[in-house]
Design an enzyme around this catalytic site. Structure first.
Site, PDB file in Angstrom:
ATOM      1  N   ASN A 153       0.841  -1.196   0.000  1.00  0.00           N
ATOM      2  CA  ASN A 153       0.000   0.000   0.000  1.00  0.00           C
ATOM      3  C   ASN A 153       0.878   1.249   0.000  1.00  0.00           C
ATOM      4  O   ASN A 153       1.945   1.296   0.612  1.00  0.00           O
ATOM      5  CB  ASN A 153      -1.032  -0.002   1.132  1.00  0.00           C
ATOM      6  CG  ASN A 153      -0.470  -0.224   2.505  1.00  0.00           C
ATOM      7  OD1 ASN A 153       0.578  -0.830   2.672  1.00  0.00           O
ATOM      8  ND2 ASN A 153      -1.160   0.267   3.509  1.00  0.00           N
ATOM      9  N   CYS A 193      -4.061   0.580  -2.437  1.00  0.00           N
ATOM     10  CA  CYS A 193      -3.976  -0.658  -1.654  1.00  0.00           C
ATOM     11  C   CYS A 193      -2.938  -1.602  -2.264  1.00  0.00           C
ATOM     12  O   CYS A 193      -2.747  -1.624  -3.491  1.00  0.00           O
ATOM     13  CB  CYS A 193      -5.320  -1.377  -1.637  1.00  0.00           C
ATOM     14  SG  CYS A 193      -6.580  -0.557  -0.669  1.00  0.00           S
ATOM     15  N   CYS A 201     -10.803  -3.583  -3.418  1.00  0.00           N
ATOM     16  CA  CYS A 201      -9.861  -4.628  -3.836  1.00  0.00           C
ATOM     17  C   CYS A 201     -10.603  -5.915  -4.184  1.00  0.00           C
ATOM     18  O   CYS A 201     -10.242  -6.618  -5.126  1.00  0.00           O
ATOM     19  CB  CYS A 201      -8.831  -4.896  -2.745  1.00  0.00           C
ATOM     20  SG  CYS A 201      -7.580  -3.599  -2.640  1.00  0.00           S
ATOM     21  N   CYS A 241     -10.125  -4.935   1.229  1.00  0.00           N
ATOM     22  CA  CYS A 241     -11.240  -3.989   1.293  1.00  0.00           C
ATOM     23  C   CYS A 241     -12.213  -4.251   0.135  1.00  0.00           C
ATOM     24  O   CYS A 241     -11.913  -5.026  -0.783  1.00  0.00           O
ATOM     25  CB  CYS A 241     -10.713  -2.558   1.233  1.00  0.00           C
ATOM     26  SG  CYS A 241     -10.077  -2.083  -0.387  1.00  0.00           S
ATOM     27  N   GLU A 256      -2.965  -4.839  -2.764  1.00  0.00           N
ATOM     28  CA  GLU A 256      -3.478  -5.833  -3.718  1.00  0.00           C
ATOM     29  C   GLU A 256      -3.634  -5.233  -5.104  1.00  0.00           C
ATOM     30  O   GLU A 256      -3.270  -5.828  -6.118  1.00  0.00           O
ATOM     31  CB  GLU A 256      -4.842  -6.372  -3.263  1.00  0.00           C
ATOM     32  CG  GLU A 256      -4.861  -7.046  -1.906  1.00  0.00           C
ATOM     33  CD  GLU A 256      -5.196  -6.082  -0.772  1.00  0.00           C
ATOM     34  OE1 GLU A 256      -4.650  -4.959  -0.749  1.00  0.00           O
ATOM     35  OE2 GLU A 256      -6.001  -6.452   0.093  1.00  0.00           O
ATOM     36  N   GLU A 301       0.463   5.293   0.553  1.00  0.00           N
ATOM     37  CA  GLU A 301      -0.398   6.413   0.958  1.00  0.00           C
ATOM     38  C   GLU A 301       0.232   7.744   0.560  1.00  0.00           C
ATOM     39  O   GLU A 301       1.453   7.849   0.449  1.00  0.00           O
ATOM     40  CB  GLU A 301      -0.629   6.356   2.473  1.00  0.00           C
ATOM     41  CG  GLU A 301      -1.370   5.092   2.872  1.00  0.00           C
ATOM     42  CD  GLU A 301      -1.569   4.935   4.374  1.00  0.00           C
ATOM     43  OE1 GLU A 301      -1.066   5.783   5.144  1.00  0.00           O
ATOM     44  OE2 GLU A 301      -2.213   3.955   4.769  1.00  0.00           O
TER      45      GLU A 301
HETATM   46  N1  THU Z   1      -5.276  -1.440   2.625  1.00  0.00           N
HETATM   47  C1  THU Z   1      -4.720  -2.259   1.685  1.00  0.00           C
HETATM   48  O1  THU Z   1      -3.600  -2.053   1.222  1.00  0.00           O
HETATM   49  N2  THU Z   1      -5.462  -3.325   1.283  1.00  0.00           N
HETATM   50  C2  THU Z   1      -6.723  -3.599   1.725  1.00  0.00           C
HETATM   51  O2  THU Z   1      -7.393  -4.435   1.166  1.00  0.00           O
HETATM   52  C3  THU Z   1      -7.210  -2.922   2.928  1.00  0.00           C
HETATM   53  C4  THU Z   1      -6.604  -1.601   3.186  1.00  0.00           C
HETATM   54  C5  THU Z   1      -4.505  -0.277   3.063  1.00  0.00           C
HETATM   55  C6  THU Z   1      -5.107   1.029   2.628  1.00  0.00           C
HETATM   56  C7  THU Z   1      -4.514   1.977   3.639  1.00  0.00           C
HETATM   57  O3  THU Z   1      -3.229   2.343   3.161  1.00  0.00           O
HETATM   58  C8  THU Z   1      -4.346   1.129   4.878  1.00  0.00           C
HETATM   59  O4  THU Z   1      -4.419  -0.220   4.453  1.00  0.00           O
HETATM   60  C9  THU Z   1      -5.411   1.385   5.939  1.00  0.00           C
HETATM   61  O5  THU Z   1      -6.669   1.313   5.406  1.00  0.00           O
END
Ligand code: THU
Length: 153
Positions: free
Chosen positions: A64, A75, A111, A108, A77, A66
């Site tokens: 991920n 994300c 994803c 999430c 995935e 940000e």
């Molecule tokens: N996140 C992912 O990378 N994958 C997911 O399926 C769930 C959430 C990340 C997004 C954000 O950077 C952090 O986790 C918190 O939500």
């Protein structure tokens, strides 16, 4: 007015992409995911996620990422899937992902949609923060999913 001249660009015969794949055998999956967690950029959430997408040609990593605007983060995935597709890799076998926090590692909703569209009948492995592992079918992540068939007249 600007005294411009036309310059012909050289013709590019072929663009060769170097492969973004790693070679990861089954005993290396968990340690690779854990090492990969360090590459996540989690300035806002402090919630690193790593993903390994097992493609026919090799394994594509994702984390991920940000940015200052919380809504524009990516994300792990979807980073892995996007990276694979942009390199021309489309034959996906399975995915594994790891988080460091939370009770249950799980993709999430956004994803799930992307995973389901690109690998609807595949296995996905969740490495949880407590060291346990669970294996699921991607089809179970998104029952009654929206697909392009839903757009047909
Ligand atoms: N996140 C992912 O990378 N994958 C997911 O399926 C769930 C959430 C990340 C997004 C954000 O950077 C952090 O986790 C918190 O939500």
């Amino acid at each position: 007015e600007y005294n411009l001249s036309v310059v012909e660009s050289p013709k590019i015969e072929a663009i060769i992409f170097e492969s973004p794949t790693l070679s990861v055998n089954s005993s290396e999956v968990k340690p690779t995911l854990i090492t990969l967690l360090d590459k996540a950029i989690t300035t806002n959430s402090d919630f690193p996620v790593s993903a390994l997408l097992f493609c026919k040609e090799g394994v594509v990593p994702g984390v991920n990422i940000e940015v200052s605007d919380w809504t524009k983060g990516l994300c792990g995935e979807r980073v892995a899937i996007s990276k694979a597709i942009s390199y021309g890799l489309t034959d996906f076998d399975s995915m594994s992902l790891h988080t460091l926090k939370g009770e249950f590692s799980s993709p999430c909703g956004a994803c799930r949609q992307v995973i389901h569209e690109h690998m609807p009948d595949n296995e996905i492995n969740f490495y949880h923060a407590d060291g346990t592992l669970s294996t699921h079918y991607t089809s179970d992540l998104l029952p009654f999913s929206f697909t392009s068939k839903s757009l047909a007249k």
